[in-house]
Scaffold this active site. Structure first.
Site, PDB file in Angstrom:
ATOM      1  N   TYR A 146       0.857  -1.187   0.000  1.00 21.11           N
ATOM      2  CA  TYR A 146       0.000   0.000   0.000  1.00 21.11           C
ATOM      3  C   TYR A 146       0.888   1.230   0.000  1.00 21.11           C
ATOM      4  O   TYR A 146       1.840   1.315   0.780  1.00 21.11           O
ATOM      5  CB  TYR A 146      -0.901   0.003   1.235  1.00 21.11           C
ATOM      6  CG  TYR A 146      -1.810   1.206   1.329  1.00 21.11           C
ATOM      7  CD1 TYR A 146      -2.838   1.405   0.402  1.00 21.11           C
ATOM      8  CD2 TYR A 146      -1.648   2.152   2.339  1.00 21.11           C
ATOM      9  CE1 TYR A 146      -3.673   2.514   0.488  1.00 21.11           C
ATOM     10  CE2 TYR A 146      -2.490   3.263   2.427  1.00 21.11           C
ATOM     11  CZ  TYR A 146      -3.498   3.439   1.498  1.00 21.11           C
ATOM     12  OH  TYR A 146      -4.323   4.533   1.591  1.00 21.11           O
ATOM     13  N   ASP A 241       9.422   2.951  -0.240  1.00 17.90           N
ATOM     14  CA  ASP A 241       8.378   3.591   0.559  1.00 17.90           C
ATOM     15  C   ASP A 241       8.588   3.212   2.021  1.00 17.90           C
ATOM     16  O   ASP A 241       8.338   2.077   2.425  1.00 17.90           O
ATOM     17  CB  ASP A 241       7.001   3.154   0.046  1.00 17.90           C
ATOM     18  CG  ASP A 241       5.857   3.834   0.798  1.00 17.90           C
ATOM     19  OD1 ASP A 241       6.116   4.522   1.807  1.00 17.90           O
ATOM     20  OD2 ASP A 241       4.696   3.661   0.370  1.00 17.90           O
ATOM     21  N   LYS A 281       3.964   9.073   8.679  1.00 21.76           N
ATOM     22  CA  LYS A 281       3.674   8.488   9.992  1.00 21.76           C
ATOM     23  C   LYS A 281       4.573   8.996  11.129  1.00 21.76           C
ATOM     24  O   LYS A 281       4.344  10.076  11.627  1.00 21.76           O
ATOM     25  CB  LYS A 281       3.643   6.962   9.865  1.00 21.76           C
ATOM     26  CG  LYS A 281       2.498   6.522   8.917  1.00 21.76           C
ATOM     27  CD  LYS A 281       2.112   5.075   8.982  1.00 21.76           C
ATOM     28  CE  LYS A 281       0.792   4.816   8.273  1.00 21.76           C
ATOM     29  NZ  LYS A 281       0.873   4.384   6.883  1.00 21.76           N
TER      30      LYS A 281
HETATM   31  C1  PLP Z   1       0.303   4.759   5.565  1.00 22.60           C
HETATM   32  C2  PLP Z   1       1.095   4.509   4.345  1.00 22.60           C
HETATM   33  C3  PLP Z   1       1.009   5.359   3.229  1.00 22.60           C
HETATM   34  C4  PLP Z   1       0.006   6.468   3.126  1.00 22.60           C
HETATM   35  O1  PLP Z   1       0.202   7.469   4.065  1.00 22.60           O
HETATM   36  P1  PLP Z   1      -1.007   8.481   4.403  1.00 22.60           P
HETATM   37  O2  PLP Z   1      -0.397   9.459   5.343  1.00 22.60           O
HETATM   38  O3  PLP Z   1      -2.088   7.625   5.022  1.00 22.60           O
HETATM   39  O4  PLP Z   1      -1.441   9.081   3.129  1.00 22.60           O
HETATM   40  C5  PLP Z   1       1.881   5.142   2.169  1.00 22.60           C
HETATM   41  N1  PLP Z   1       2.758   4.127   2.203  1.00 22.60           N
HETATM   42  C6  PLP Z   1       2.854   3.286   3.240  1.00 22.60           C
HETATM   43  C7  PLP Z   1       3.875   2.205   3.224  1.00 22.60           C
HETATM   44  C8  PLP Z   1       2.015   3.437   4.340  1.00 22.60           C
HETATM   45  O5  PLP Z   1       2.090   2.565   5.354  1.00 22.60           O
END
Ligand code: PLP
Length: 442
Positions: A146, A241, A281
């Site tokens: 994700y 990511d 985060k």
């Molecule tokens: C939470 C998450 C996102 C998205 O971040 P948001 O602040 O919710 O838009 C993207 N990549 C990863 C790996 C995530 O865990």
């Protein structure tokens, strides 16, 4: 004892009248586990208190950001101080420089970052930059990873090599999804085959540094290294990511976790660092601050220096950057062993309770992050992750909630701990586990 949920129920009814599904992010609706979402009124340390006065040990931690626990005194002081000096300027300010410097300092290959307000914005902007730099359009992602709700990255279906994915979400045009190829995670042969056929069209491969959004599924030996080798050979960028793992799986995120004491990268970066990283985060400390970054020559392609446009009214917001900076400064080298010790105690106890009731399960780790799959055997891909007993997880979740422990309301999520999870919190978890394991086995 049955908890009263009268006020949460009433709020959920009101919420559904004015907000689709009653929530502002779908998983919060408890669709995966059933029951009434608890409306939280306040939080302190490892504890959540809902509007009916029920108290829960928090194992969501806002899906990662609350690594120090709720309302940490240092962060509260920093936020209060920043807010007193104004909420948003729309001009450069010192806090953004300090936060960017802290992030750059922690992740060795980073030279520059641009601050944004969410992980979604970070990945979206990184893709645009990758396409702008390479002049190519195709993006490769992995099933089960994700990266936020970016059009091009909501495609998850279709694990066949070189098949164009169908969009997972209505409202994503085929033209956006059609530029995304989805491959099975941990399958380097599939990546090599795709690049052999279409390498010249591919702008970037984006991967979760160590996937945590299908449960924890770390990269197998040589996988990340292989991605680096194949992308470099074809002039495509590699985007790591770290929105979830960044500053959580170690002080420097998964990148740091994979760096051995002698600077070697036993877990996947022997062939060189990724070109771009994304963060969110933890680096916002519970406020909207996120970032993407990489080598200075790539970042120089962004406006105002280069032709790739990217901007934000609230980017580098002074209150959010103060929260993020105070949080990262409290994320000391001493914090991570403590997180790991806490996580280990919870994971071991959960595993013992589930084993005692004969419930099939498997615990997987990424540094101080872990998740519990309700199935046996190694989980290496989204296909593997989906073959678990989600109904058993739902029963387990409800019994834990009844026992005063708030797990993520989905079987496909990590269980997040914080530096504030103390003996009392641990005892509450340990006490709740036997009944929850029995419920799962029923
Ligand atoms: C939470 C998450 C996102 C998205 O971040 P948001 O602040 O919710 O838009 C993207 N990549 C990863 C790996 C995530 O865990």
């Amino acid at each position: 004892m049955t908890q009263s949920t009268t006020r949460s129920e009433a709020l959920f009814d009101r919420a559904r009248a004015v907000t689709p599904g009653g929530v502002n992010s779908p998983v919060r609706a408890f669709g995966g586990v059933g029951g009434v979402p608890r409306f939280i009124e306040r939080a302190e340390g490892p504890w959540l208190t809902d509007v009916d006065g029920n108290r829960y040990v928090d194992l969501i931690c806002s899906w990662g950001p609350m690594i120090l626990g709720h309302a940490h005194p240092d962060v509260l002081a920093a936020v209060t101080d920043a807010a007193r000096r104004g909420f948003s300027f729309g001009t450069p300010s010192e806090g953004e420089v300090a936060l960017a410097a802290e992030v750059v300092d922690r992740v060795e290959p980073l030279e520059q970052v641009r601050l944004v307000s969410s992980g979604t914005e970070a990945t979206m902007s990184a893709l645009r930059l990758a396409r702008g730099v390479t002049g190519r359009s195709v993006i490769v992602k992995f099933a089960g990873c994700y990266h936020g709700h970016v059009d091009a990255l909501l495609a998850q279906a279709g694990s066949g090599v070189a098949t164009f994915a169908l969009p997972d979400s209505a409202g994503v045009p085929a033209s956006a999804a059609g530029e995304t190829v989805v491959l099975p995670y941990n399958d380097l042969a599939a990546v090599e085959e795709l690049f052999a056929a279409r390498g010249q069209e591919i702008a970037a491969v984006i991967t979760e540094a160590s996937p945590g959004n299908m449960g924890i599924v770390p990269p197998g030996p040589g996988f990340t290294e292989g991605l680096r080798r194949v992308t470099a050979a074809h002039g495509a960028l590699l985007i790591s990511d770290e929105v979830m793992t960044g500053f959580r799986s170690s002080r420097s995120g998964w990148y740091g976790h994979e760096t051995g004491p002698d600077g070697a990268h036993p877990g996947g970066y022997e062939g060189g660092a990724p070109d771009l990283f994304t963060f969110g985060k933890v680096m916002g400390g519970g406020f909207p601050a996120a970032a993407f970054g990489g080598r200075a020559d790539l970042m120089a392609r962004l406006a105002p220096e280069g032709p790739v446009y990217q901007a934000g009214t609230l980017s580098g917001n002074p209150v959010a950057t103060a929260a993020g900076l105070a949080t990262l400064r409290a994320c000391t080298p001493q914090l991570y062993p403590r997180l790991e010790a806490t996580a280990t105690r919870i994971a071991d106890a959960a595993s013992a309770a589930l084993s005692a009731e004969g419930v099939a399960h498997r615990v997987q780790w990424a540094g101080s992050m872990f998740s519990v799959f309700f199935r046996e055997g190694q989980v290496r891909s989204f296909d593997d992750a989906q073959q678990q007993d989600t109904a058993a997880y739902g029963r387990f979740f409800q019994a834990m909630l009844e026992g005063g422990v708030h797990l993520p309301p989905s079987a496909f999520e990590a269980w997040f701990v914080s530096g504030a999870h103390d003996e009392e919190a641990l005892e509450t978890i340990l006490d709740a586990l036997p009944a929850a394991a029995k419920a799962a086995s029923a």
